[in-house]
Design an enzyme around this catalytic site. Sequence first.
Site, PDB file in Angstrom:
ATOM      1  N   LYS A  19     -38.785   9.266  56.118  1.00 15.60           N
ATOM      2  CA  LYS A  19     -38.219  10.563  56.515  1.00 15.60           C
ATOM      3  C   LYS A  19     -39.264  11.452  57.202  1.00 15.60           C
ATOM      4  CE  LYS A  19     -34.233   9.828  54.403  1.00 15.60           C
ATOM      5  NZ  LYS A  19     -34.488   8.470  53.888  1.00 15.60           N
ATOM      6  N   LYS A  70     -52.845   2.177  52.658  1.00 13.41           N
ATOM      7  CA  LYS A  70     -53.673   3.314  52.243  1.00 13.41           C
ATOM      8  C   LYS A  70     -55.123   2.915  51.991  1.00 13.41           C
ATOM      9  CE  LYS A  70     -49.893   6.089  50.372  1.00 13.41           C
ATOM     10  NZ  LYS A  70     -49.386   6.881  49.231  1.00 13.41           N
ATOM     11  N   GLY A 130     -48.235   3.749  35.352  1.00 11.62           N
ATOM     12  CA  GLY A 130     -48.747   3.102  36.549  1.00 11.62           C
ATOM     13  C   GLY A 130     -50.235   3.356  36.702  1.00 11.62           C
ATOM     14  N   GLY A 132     -51.788   2.200  39.925  1.00 13.10           N
ATOM     15  CA  GLY A 132     -52.062   1.860  41.308  1.00 13.10           C
ATOM     16  C   GLY A 132     -52.503   3.058  42.121  1.00 13.10           C
ATOM     17  N   TYR A 219     -37.892   8.454  45.391  1.00 13.73           N
ATOM     18  CA  TYR A 219     -36.768   9.290  45.801  1.00 13.73           C
ATOM     19  C   TYR A 219     -35.674   8.384  46.352  1.00 13.73           C
ATOM     20  CZ  TYR A 219     -34.061  11.732  49.400  1.00 13.73           C
ATOM     21  OH  TYR A 219     -33.046  12.178  50.205  1.00 13.73           O
TER      22      TYR A 219
END
Length: 276
Positions: A19, A70, A130, A132, A219
Amino acid sequence: MTSSIFKACVFGNPIEQSKSPIIHASFAKQFGIELEYTRRFAEPDGFVDSVNAFFDDPLCKGANVTMPFKHDACAWVDSLSPQAAHAGAVNTIIRKGDKFVGDNTDGYGLVTDLQQHKVCLQNKRLLLIGAGGAAKGAIPALVDAGVSSVCIYNRSIDKAQALVNDTNQYKENVASLYNSNSNEFDVIVNATSLSLQGSLPDLPTTIFSHKPAVYDMVYLFEPTAFLKHAAQHGASVTIDGLGMLVHQAARSFYLWFGKQPQTNEIYEHLRSLAKS
């Protein structure tokens, strides 16, 4: 004389779902900035070639970086912000003359969205699910926002322990490993991608016994399986990752143009798309 049309993009694989072009078009419009923002697909081993080709154009102000690049971006840039250095991951590249700075705005986006939803972090006990890049990127901002403790759960205990150790280097004795006796949490953040598969982390429902605020970084167009599960078992409030997406993008825009965009309109627009 016509004004320059600046360029920016988001690199990812996959990338068609992003988005970011909609969000940054809204931000640019607020300031009358002509910005061409595109999605850029890169092959798994093709990030360096793709980013080099993109920045050959001097009008390219910067780029966002999503999975799985990343860490590649962290290695590609010339220097890192403190946030990116601690996270070991870059989601925003900023052009500075002929050099490139890597930053990580994910933690900023998360904390800002929690604050927008009136979730207090000061002196609160937080469970982070998590270990990560998303979890690592969020921790500095959460600690800086004043959480009293961060309890970390991950399927790989080694990865969780490594993140505990790294966090405690950032602020001594703030992080610990999750164990079955650790159930009194004020805030729970799911930093895994399990919700994309409709799956749940392997944790007991007792984590919700203290009626925590629960956040899922994923999301979707409806509440995630994790948020539904949390609501059924006592969560005081459940929040998905749309606001985090918008706020981290706003921080990226600021880093490129030095202007802080308003986020309410695009947030409501994206939320309305989910409901239509």
